[in-house]
Design an enzyme around this catalytic site. Structure first.
Site, PDB file in Angstrom:
ATOM      1  N   HIS A  42      -6.289  11.310 -17.587  1.00 28.24           N
ATOM      2  CA  HIS A  42      -5.255  12.451 -17.725  1.00 28.24           C
ATOM      3  C   HIS A  42      -4.014  12.413 -16.737  1.00 28.24           C
ATOM      4  CE1 HIS A  42      -3.551  16.635 -17.732  1.00 28.24           C
ATOM      5  NE2 HIS A  42      -3.955  16.733 -19.024  1.00 28.24           N
ATOM      6  N   GLU A  88       0.517  12.137 -24.280  1.00 28.47           N
ATOM      7  CA  GLU A  88       0.704  13.407 -23.749  1.00 28.47           C
ATOM      8  C   GLU A  88       1.785  13.007 -22.835  1.00 28.47           C
ATOM      9  OE1 GLU A  88      -2.794  16.325 -23.198  1.00 28.47           O
ATOM     10  OE2 GLU A  88      -2.852  15.157 -21.517  1.00 28.47           O
TER      11      GLU A  88
HETATM   12  C1  PEP Z   1      -2.916  18.797 -21.015  1.00 27.47           C
HETATM   13  O1  PEP Z   1      -2.564  18.894 -19.861  1.00 27.47           O
HETATM   14  O2  PEP Z   1      -3.920  18.239 -21.490  1.00 27.47           O
HETATM   15  C2  PEP Z   1      -2.132  19.634 -21.973  1.00 27.47           C
HETATM   16  C3  PEP Z   1      -1.965  19.295 -22.995  1.00 27.47           C
HETATM   17  O3  PEP Z   1      -1.555  20.898 -21.597  1.00 27.47           O
HETATM   18  P1  PEP Z   1      -0.702  21.996 -22.194  1.00 27.47           P
HETATM   19  O4  PEP Z   1      -1.212  22.121 -23.537  1.00 27.47           O
HETATM   20  O5  PEP Z   1      -0.919  23.233 -21.526  1.00 27.47           O
HETATM   21  O6  PEP Z   1       0.678  21.240 -22.136  1.00 27.47           O
END
Ligand code: PEP
Length: 246
Positions: free
Chosen positions: A93, A157
């Site tokens: 992550h 992400e």
């Molecule tokens: C995350 O950090 O995995 C994430 C998706 O956070 P958010 O949905 O708050 O952007």
């Protein structure tokens, strides 16, 4: 325009980070329970893993060491996660990469250890705002996935879209997300794996994102701490599944 994907089954994953499980997480009608049409998984902090597993939630660790055991104070191994009943583990992550120096090589070791232990690794990748500004997003993601074994789940992400607790932050556009997801799919030999989108997904934008042909689910941070909001995301995923089936 909906483009049905054969055998698509969404995974909606709740990353609770260093927060306690939301109220009602263990209730009979918990929105965090897997639906018949959609997989749902929760990623609580280590100290809450057992409570979630006892509540019969499909549970994963937010990280894990690849070594099965050792003199590593404060750490938890992927093998230990498996022992307590986890099914998944997040690998790399962006908050782990940034705050704990997890490198691409280390993330690959985690993914291999997870597969060996019988857990599903969810490998998180994504570029920073600066990298995107310079047009380097594809190179960055390609490098992050270079040594990753097949048979994993990927979570794209983009770091610039992660809310960090700020609900006003915008997610990636469906077009940008789909573009990167298609690129990731083209890079990985195992075409059957899922590619989740993460970064400010919420009850309002989830439909547009989940409709994209190469988006197979969501990794949800901030919105997953609000049971009603998370329920909405799962409901949208269930409705889309039904749409694909009919
Ligand atoms: C995350 O950090 O995995 C994430 C998706 O956070 P958010 O949905 O708050 O952007």
């Amino acid at each position: 325009m909906l483009t049905p994907m054969p055998n698509k089954r969404f995974l909606i994953a709740a990353n609770w980070k260093m927060h306690s499980p939301p109220p009602g997480f263990d209730a009979a009608d918990s929105p965090y329970k897997t639906e018949s049409a959609v997989d749902v998984a929760v990623f609580p902090s280590f100290i809450d893993l057992s409570r979630c597993i006892s509540a019969q939630l499909i549970t994963g660790g937010q990280t894990g060491r690849p070594e099965p055991s050792g003199a590593l104070t404060g750490d938890v191994s992927i093998a230990q996660l498996k022992t307590v009943g986890c099914r998944y583990v997040l690998c790399g992550h962006s908050e782990r990469r940034k705050n704990h120096g997890e490198t691409d090589d280390y993330v690959a070791q985690q993914a291999i250890a997870a597969l060996e232990a019988g857990l599903h690794p969810i490998v998180c990748v994504g570029e920073t705002a600066d990298e995107r500004k310079k047009g380097k997003q594809h190179d960055v993601v390609k490098k992050q996935l270079k040594d990753i074994p097949s048979g994993i789940i990927v979570a794209y992400e983009p770091v610039w879209a992660i809310s960090g607790g700020d609900p006003s932050k915008p997610a990636a556009s469906a077009q940008d997300a789909q573009d990167m997801h298609a690129f990731i799919r083209s890079l990985l030999p195992d075409k059957a794996m899922r590619i989740l989108y993460g970064g400010s997904m919420n009850g309002k934008n989830c439909e547009e994102l989940l409709k994209c042909p190469d988006i197979d689910g969501g990794l949800v941070g901030g919105a997953s701490l609000k049971p009603e909001e998370f329920k909405k995301i799962v409901e949208v995923a269930v409705a889309l599944e039904k749409n694909y089936e009919s």
